[in-house]
Design an enzyme around this catalytic site. Structure first.
Site, short mmCIF file in Angstrom:
data_model
loop_
_atom_site.label_atom_id
_atom_site.label_comp_id
_atom_site.label_asym_id
_atom_site.label_seq_id
_atom_site.Cartn_x
_atom_site.Cartn_y
_atom_site.Cartn_z
N GLY A 81 2.40 1.92 10.79
CA GLY A 81 3.32 3.04 10.65
C GLY A 81 4.05 3.41 11.93
O GLY A 81 4.68 4.47 12.01
N GLU A 109 -6.81 4.46 8.02
CA GLU A 109 -6.62 5.90 7.76
C GLU A 109 -7.88 6.50 7.13
O GLU A 109 -8.24 7.65 7.41
CB GLU A 109 -5.37 6.11 6.89
CG GLU A 109 -4.11 5.82 7.71
CD GLU A 109 -2.92 5.29 6.92
OE1 GLU A 109 -2.92 5.39 5.68
OE2 GLU A 109 -1.99 4.75 7.56
N HIS A 126 -9.57 0.99 5.05
CA HIS A 126 -8.27 1.17 5.72
C HIS A 126 -8.46 2.07 6.94
O HIS A 126 -9.27 3.00 6.93
CB HIS A 126 -7.26 1.77 4.75
CG HIS A 126 -5.86 1.73 5.27
ND1 HIS A 126 -5.39 2.67 6.16
CD2 HIS A 126 -4.85 0.86 5.07
CE1 HIS A 126 -4.13 2.37 6.47
NE2 HIS A 126 -3.78 1.27 5.83
N ASN A 179 0.87 -1.18 0.00
CA ASN A 179 0.00 0.00 0.00
C ASN A 179 0.91 1.23 0.00
O ASN A 179 1.51 1.55 1.02
CB ASN A 179 -0.89 -0.04 1.25
CG ASN A 179 -1.71 1.22 1.42
OD1 ASN A 179 -1.80 2.05 0.52
ND2 ASN A 179 -2.31 1.38 2.59
N TRP A 180 0.98 1.88 -1.15
CA TRP A 180 1.91 3.01 -1.27
C TRP A 180 1.34 4.30 -0.70
O TRP A 180 2.03 5.32 -0.68
CB TRP A 180 2.32 3.20 -2.74
CG TRP A 180 3.08 2.03 -3.31
CD1 TRP A 180 3.48 0.89 -2.64
CD2 TRP A 180 3.54 1.86 -4.66
NE1 TRP A 180 4.16 0.04 -3.49
CE2 TRP A 180 4.21 0.60 -4.74
CE3 TRP A 180 3.46 2.63 -5.82
CZ2 TRP A 180 4.79 0.12 -5.91
CZ3 TRP A 180 4.03 2.15 -7.00
CH2 TRP A 180 4.70 0.91 -7.04
N GLU A 215 -5.41 -5.33 10.58
CA GLU A 215 -4.40 -4.31 10.79
C GLU A 215 -4.65 -3.60 12.12
O GLU A 215 -5.46 -2.66 12.18
CB GLU A 215 -4.45 -3.28 9.66
CG GLU A 215 -4.20 -3.85 8.29
CD GLU A 215 -3.65 -2.79 7.37
OE1 GLU A 215 -2.49 -2.94 6.95
OE2 GLU A 215 -4.35 -1.83 7.07
N GLY A 235 2.76 -1.21 4.32
CA GLY A 235 2.84 0.20 4.01
C GLY A 235 4.29 0.64 3.81
O GLY A 235 4.86 0.50 2.73
N GLY A 236 4.89 1.14 4.88
CA GLY A 236 6.23 1.72 4.79
C GLY A 236 7.25 0.86 4.07
O GLY A 236 8.00 1.34 3.21
C1 PEP Z 1 -0.84 -0.05 6.16
O1 PEP Z 1 -0.98 1.14 6.04
O2 PEP Z 1 -1.70 -0.81 5.69
C2 PEP Z 1 0.33 -0.55 6.87
C3 PEP Z 1 0.31 -1.78 7.30
O3 PEP Z 1 1.36 0.33 7.06
P1 PEP Z 1 2.79 -0.01 7.71
O4 PEP Z 1 3.29 -1.27 7.08
O5 PEP Z 1 3.64 1.17 7.38
O6 PEP Z 1 2.57 -0.19 9.18
#
Ligand code: PEP
Length: 251
Positions: A174, A98, A96, A9-10, A168, A235-236
């Site tokens: 993050g 966010e 998600h 997930n960018w 998640e 994500g990251g």
């Molecule tokens: C995400 O945003 O779905 C995620 C898992 O981010 P990160 O890997 O950066 O925790």
């Protein structure tokens, strides 16, 4: 035997040129050393079309980060399932944390989007997870159950099996602080049992459940070796080809 599924997930990162370069690096590496796992990248909307061109003929699939539940209309700023399909998108991340925290996403809107995505032949990645306060209040299962029941309201077993669930924990996204493999496994098991009660064992045993939250090459192998962890939403670590490929190599 469920196939592992790893999605990058960018988020709101990378210009079109940077997205193309990252996609190219991933495709080149996976062509040289194919993975048995399903690999998906989810760039920003503006980069989808160009990244689709890079992915064409490769094993890497294209995902979007959200979509609207209506087919078209006066919804400034929104994107429809049809538009995503026309670009070659296969998966769409829905609900998600966010989106839930900053953009008024609710279980009801996740449900509408999930129904629409399925009707249009897109595969939803339905995100659920508790906040730190909810974990500390020991209501993780209650929160996740409410989110799943909400997202899947009115969805048939034959459609539910086409979805992917991403567990998640919000406190792990993050933050650099991942759930422990046991914490992840416990909630994944709970989700699978819930899916069995909603849809029966064959759907529950087939549905892929990804873990998301600070997954990186250093912790991926242990997380991914848990019995009910079928992959990762990343994500990251998905923003750098080496790290994303390191996770894929651990799967
Ligand atoms: C995400 O945003 O779905 C995620 C898992 O981010 P990160 O890997 O950066 O925790």
């Amino acid at each position: 035997m469920r196939k592992k599924i790893l999605a990058g997930n960018w988020k709101m990162h990378k210009t079109i040129a940077e997205s193309v370069a990252l996609a190219q690096d991933i495709v080149t590496a996976l062509k040289a050393k194919p993975s048995a796992s399903e690999v998906i990248v989810c760039p920003t909307y503006v980069a989808l079309d160009r990244v689709a061109t890079v992915l064409a003929g490769s094993p890497v699939l294209l995902g979007a980060q959200d979509m609207h539940w209506e087919s078209q209309g006066a919804y400034t700023g929104k994107i429809s399932a049809d538009m995503l399909k026309a670009i070659g998108v296969t998966y769409v991340i829905l609900g998600h944390s966010e989106q839930r925290a900053y953009f008024h996403e609710t279980d009801e809107t996740v449900n509408k989007k999930t129904i629409k995505a399925l009707a249009e032949g897109l595969k939803p990645i339905v995100c659920v997870g508790e906040t730190l306060a909810e974990r500390e209040a020991e209501i993780t299962e209650k929160v996740v159950e409410t989110q799943i029941r909400g997202a899947y309201a009115g969805i048939s077993a034959s459609d539910a099996v086409k979805t992917v669930i991403a567990y998640e924990p919000v406190w792990a996204i993050g933050t650099g602080r991942n759930a422990s493999p046991q914490q992840a496994q416990d909630v994944h098991r709970f989700i699978r049992t819930l899916m069995a009660s909603l849809y029966g064992d064959s759907v529950a045993n087939a549905v892929q459940i990804q873990y998301g939250g600070s997954m990186k090459p250093e912790n991926a192998a242990e997380l991914l070796s848990q019995a009910d962890v079928d992959g990762g939403l990343i994500g990251g670590a998905a923003l750098k080809a080496d790290a994303f490929l390191g996770i894929i190599a651990s799967s």
